[in-house]
Each structure stands twice: as structure tokens, then as C-alpha cells.
Design a protein around this motif. Sequence first.
Motif, PDB file in Angstrom:
ATOM      1  N   ASN A   1       0.808  -1.579   0.497  1.00  0.00           N
ATOM      2  CA  ASN A   1       0.290  -0.138   0.251  1.00  0.00           C
ATOM      3  C   ASN A   1       1.408   1.338   0.147  1.00  0.00           C
ATOM      4  OD1 ASN A   1      -2.049   1.335  -0.091  1.00  0.00           O
ATOM      5  ND2 ASN A   1      -2.733   1.603   1.974  1.00  0.00           N
ATOM      6  N   ASN A   2       1.819   1.181  -0.921  1.00  0.00           N
ATOM      7  CA  ASN A   2       2.443   1.983  -0.922  1.00  0.00           C
ATOM      8  C   ASN A   2       2.468   2.444  -2.852  1.00  0.00           C
ATOM      9  OD1 ASN A   2       4.857   3.780  -0.853  1.00  0.00           O
ATOM     10  ND2 ASN A   2       5.995   2.839  -0.316  1.00  0.00           N
ATOM     11  N   THR A   3       1.550   3.678  -2.897  1.00  0.00           N
ATOM     12  CA  THR A   3       1.231   4.421  -4.688  1.00  0.00           C
ATOM     13  C   THR A   3       2.618   5.560  -5.054  1.00  0.00           C
ATOM     14  OG1 THR A   3      -1.050   4.543  -3.250  1.00  0.00           O
ATOM     15  CG2 THR A   3      -0.846   5.017  -5.316  1.00  0.00           C
ATOM     16  N   PRO A   4       3.519   5.586  -4.542  1.00  0.00           N
ATOM     17  CA  PRO A   4       4.760   6.523  -5.020  1.00  0.00           C
ATOM     18  C   PRO A   4       5.629   5.192  -5.786  1.00  0.00           C
ATOM     19  CG  PRO A   4       4.052   7.383  -2.883  1.00  0.00           C
ATOM     20  CD  PRO A   4       3.142   5.824  -2.852  1.00  0.00           C
ATOM     21  N   GLU A   5       6.126   4.586  -4.793  1.00  0.00           N
ATOM     22  CA  GLU A   5       6.031   3.363  -5.025  1.00  0.00           C
ATOM     23  C   GLU A   5       5.566   1.754  -5.695  1.00  0.00           C
ATOM     24  OE1 GLU A   5       9.154   1.657  -5.012  1.00  0.00           O
ATOM     25  OE2 GLU A   5      10.020   3.160  -2.879  1.00  0.00           O
ATOM     26  N   PHE A   6       4.623   2.173  -6.126  1.00  0.00           N
ATOM     27  CA  PHE A   6       3.659   1.120  -6.935  1.00  0.00           C
ATOM     28  C   PHE A   6       3.822   1.939  -7.985  1.00  0.00           C
ATOM     29  CE2 PHE A   6      -0.494   0.312  -8.664  1.00  0.00           C
ATOM     30  CZ  PHE A   6      -0.732  -0.846  -8.832  1.00  0.00           C
ATOM     31  N   LEU A   7       3.784   3.084  -8.278  1.00  0.00           N
ATOM     32  CA  LEU A   7       3.420   3.994  -9.472  1.00  0.00           C
ATOM     33  C   LEU A   7       5.110   4.260 -10.345  1.00  0.00           C
ATOM     34  CD1 LEU A   7       1.494   7.018  -9.033  1.00  0.00           C
ATOM     35  CD2 LEU A   7       0.622   4.654 -10.284  1.00  0.00           C
ATOM     36  N   ALA A   8       5.887   3.646  -9.362  1.00  0.00           N
ATOM     37  CA  ALA A   8       7.236   4.118  -9.640  1.00  0.00           C
ATOM     38  C   ALA A   8       7.718   2.919 -10.674  1.00  0.00           C
ATOM     39  CB  ALA A   8       8.558   4.181  -8.995  1.00  0.00           C
ATOM     40  N   ASN A   9       6.780   1.772 -11.253  1.00  0.00           N
ATOM     41  CA  ASN A   9       7.153   0.279 -11.627  1.00  0.00           C
ATOM     42  C   ASN A   9       7.322   0.601 -13.171  1.00  0.00           C
ATOM     43  OD1 ASN A   9       7.896  -1.524  -9.505  1.00  0.00           O
ATOM     44  ND2 ASN A   9       5.163  -1.714  -9.250  1.00  0.00           N
ATOM     45  N   THR A  10       6.551   2.050 -13.371  1.00  0.00           N
ATOM     46  CA  THR A  10       7.110   2.023 -15.308  1.00  0.00           C
ATOM     47  C   THR A  10       8.790   2.363 -15.239  1.00  0.00           C
ATOM     48  OG1 THR A  10       7.085   4.501 -13.938  1.00  0.00           O
ATOM     49  CG2 THR A  10       5.063   3.627 -15.422  1.00  0.00           C
ATOM     50  N   VAL A  11       8.895   2.297 -14.090  1.00  0.00           N
ATOM     51  CA  VAL A  11      11.002   3.002 -14.226  1.00  0.00           C
ATOM     52  C   VAL A  11      11.437   0.942 -14.231  1.00  0.00           C
ATOM     53  CG1 VAL A  11      12.831   3.249 -13.224  1.00  0.00           C
ATOM     54  CG2 VAL A  11      11.315   4.840 -12.785  1.00  0.00           C
TER      55      VAL A  11
END
Length: 496
Positions: A250-260
Motif C-alpha cells: 500500500n505504497n502508491t508512489p512506489e507502486f507507480l514507480a514500477n514504470t521505471v
Amino acid sequence: MKKATICIDKNFEVSDIDKRIYGSFIEHLGRAVYEGIYQPDSPLADESGFRKDVLKLIQQLNVPIVRYPGGNFVSGYHWEDGVGEKQKRPEKLDLAWEVIETNQFGLNEFMDWAKKANTSAMMAVNLGTRGIEDAKNIIEYCNIKGGSYYSDLRKSHGYQDPHNIKLWCLGNEMDGPWQMGHKTAAEYGRTAAEAGRLMKMVDPTIELVACGSSSLMMDTFGTWEDTVLSECYDQVDYLSLHQYYGNQENNTPEFLANTVAMDKFITSVISICDAVKAKQRKKKSIHLSFDEWNVWYHSNDQKIERWCKAPHQLEDIYNFEDALLVAGMMITLLRHADRVKVACLAQLVNVIAPIMTSDTGAWKQTIYYPFELISNYGRGTVLQTVVQSPVYESKQGDAPYLDAVCIRNKEKEELVIFAVNKDLEDSMELTCDLRQFEGYQIKEHLTLTNPDLKAVNTQENPDTVSLSTGTGAKIENGVLHALLCDKSFHMIRLGK
Ligand code: AHR
């Protein structure tokens, strides 16, 4: 407010987009086939038993290719069980998903369905429990006109004309210990080479995809790609990549960083393909088939009763933040359009899917919307899109707040920008110098946004997360200015 800039030059192109980058996937798994695309006893089905409401939603997604029949399922599948008279088809154990496969839907039904869905097939062969002989036979059944045992068998099943399936997967995730017939890289590489050789002897016009690693997380990642390609470079055209992401912490910034992470994954696989190309002094480049990608984690703890038929399996209910990552993943794929020629959102209906069904209807999950927009308007040529954006720290390294790509559609004289603002609190002013695109105006600005990252769509409330018209974008002195509110996906379509 944060500020970000996109720099493009109409002469600096990445590549024309292969439309198969907007592919998807139907596996014999859960309710993807049965109760998903096929439900003959439903009032919502047509004369062939295909769900009409589902067909309509798939047509709107504009999916040019659908991978079939698996997935893990294919590694134990006998395609012969699913052809011919339905009453005579055997019910069998599917060891991959621990269910009963009735075989009431098979290869020919899939090809009929694909026509109605305006799509084409990407077929997988079983290199798990079966081998090169069966791989050869299925091509003969599908692609030879007639006059041989398997082509005549097809005709006897009512299909006079060959299916002419052009794209084939050589097995599925053969590096995975969970896979029936799991192999070492050397074993698989040899099998893929020989299967490929025989398949192309039957029909030299087909293209073949070799299995890469099942994900970047596999211990064998890298060595697997290198060894497999070293064995079958001449026979294959694509190497597969699979990757699913989840927000378990439940860490949205980390989740969205998966594009990297996805970007690094693609870059690494390209490097390995090119290293083998160099070592073997080849002319041909191997392209990438990212034939399983999505968000997948919501349904992981679900247990099903063994040996039942079409259970509710892997039915992830997607929320708004999942849709943001799906948009970001599609942007990442497009930024690599020079090497990623095929990609499949896994999957299409009910099983980790953009479309859900019940006996009374079908509806769009949150992730349907970015896929629909990008698939329909992301056609043409990807321009090199230099993104200047503030970044945040993540486990993947610096993650830009802005993910973006620009696509030029020369035929329609359009420029389309897809962008995600990953900032959860702050809006962003996006600028882009458009002076090379004289006379271009904003034709359409659509956005997907929601105050609640966990908002979902249901059959009762199917539009909680859906597209709305963006406001405030303008062109001043040849420069586009757009306001991207916090946590949002955008399509800005420009033209004369
Ligand atoms: O898409 C679900 C499963 O994920 C597929 O069967 C398999 O290939 C992957 O592990």
C-alpha cells in the motif's frame, strides 16, 4: 505547482507503432472463456454462444491480437481435445489451475470468436507435456489448405479454409518451476529451435516467439535469455517478457514507480538480444513480445475448490491507482516501440481483466479506460519524447513525476500526447513547444482522475472511475500549456 516539459522534434522518430502492441490474452482459466467470452446458455449470447455484450466491449478496446489458449494452461493442453464434435470432447484435469476443462470451447471456436471480435490469433503450442511433433501437427491443422491428414481433419470439422495463424508462441514460461514440463534454459532452447524449425517447414510465413524469463525477478533472468537465444536465434523472431506489478505494501508512489522498473526490464532484454546478435554475427534483430503485463495482486489469497469448472479465479477488482499504472506501463511500452512489437494485456475478460461479467451483464473495470484511449488513438509513429520532470526517490531509483509519450499520426495530421502525473498531492503545469506543428489546435483533452486512489467500478456503479473532459489546456505562441491535476492520466489530441 510542479512544472514539467516535453521536448519533441517531428524528425526524431522512435518507430512506427506495430498495432500488435495493443494485444491482449485469453487463457482457459477461471471464467475467462466459460462465462466470459462463451456462455451458450445465456440470453446475452449469440447463435455461436459468444457473449454479445462482451464482444461489444472488446471491439471498443480495438485489440488487434489475442494470445490463446495460455498461459500455464497450454503446457498440459491437447488441442485435439477441443476440436470436432462437442459431445465427443473429453473432460480433463487441468493441472495448471486445478480445475476441470470441458473442452466445449477450443481452437475453432476461438477463431470464430476472434473474427467477431475484430481481432486475430496469437496461438501458443504446448512445449511442456508435449513436443515438436505436436507443434508441427497443429500448424498443419491450422495453416495448410488441405490434402494432408491434419488439414483434412480441419476440413472435416467444418473449416474448409485454413485459419492462417501467423504468430505462434513456443510454449509458456518454461523457466518457471510451476510450469508443467519446466525445462532448463539449454533444454528449452534446443526444443524451441527444433519445434520452430519444423513449424516453419510446414509454413515458412509464420513468426515465432521464444519464452524469455517469467519475470525480471527470476533468479535465472539474463542467463536464461542468453542461453535460449544462443540455441534458437535463427528460428525465432521475438523473445517474450512477462511482468505483473502489485501494491501489496500500500505504497502508491512506489507502486507507480514500477514504470521505471519496466523500462529497465525492457532495456536489459534488448541488451541481451543484441549481445547474442553480436556474438553470433547475425543481421537479424530479435524483437520483443511483452505478452503478459498488468497489475495483479488483489486476488492472490483467494482459494478455490479443486477440480470444479470455471470458478471465480484471479478476479482482481481494479482501482483507480491500478489504472494510473496501466497507463504508465502502456506509455513505457510505446517509448520502446522500435523493439517492442507485440504486447498483451493479461488478460481480457474476468481473469485479471479490464472487462468483468455476471450472468446479467458486462462492465468496464478502471483499467479499461487508459487501454481503450491509448489503443484507439496511439496509432502512428512514436516521437522521441524527452521528459523534463521533477523526480522522487523510489526503490527503482529516481522516478519522474511525469510519464509521457508523443505520437504523430501523419495520416490524420494529429499529434497525441499521453501523460500521467504521478504526484499524489500536487498538480503539474505541462508545457510542450509545438512550433513545428503549425496551425495545430487542441482537438480533445480527456482525463482519468479520482480523489480516491482505491475507487473501483462495479456492475451497480460502473462509472465511478471513468473518463472526463480535461480543462484549461491552451496553445500560446506555439507552446502547449496544460494543467495536469494531481494523480491523473491524460490524452491531449492536437491537429488542424
Ligand atoms: O496470466 C496468468 C498466468 O500468469 C499465466 O497463465 C502465466 O503465464 C503467468 O504466470
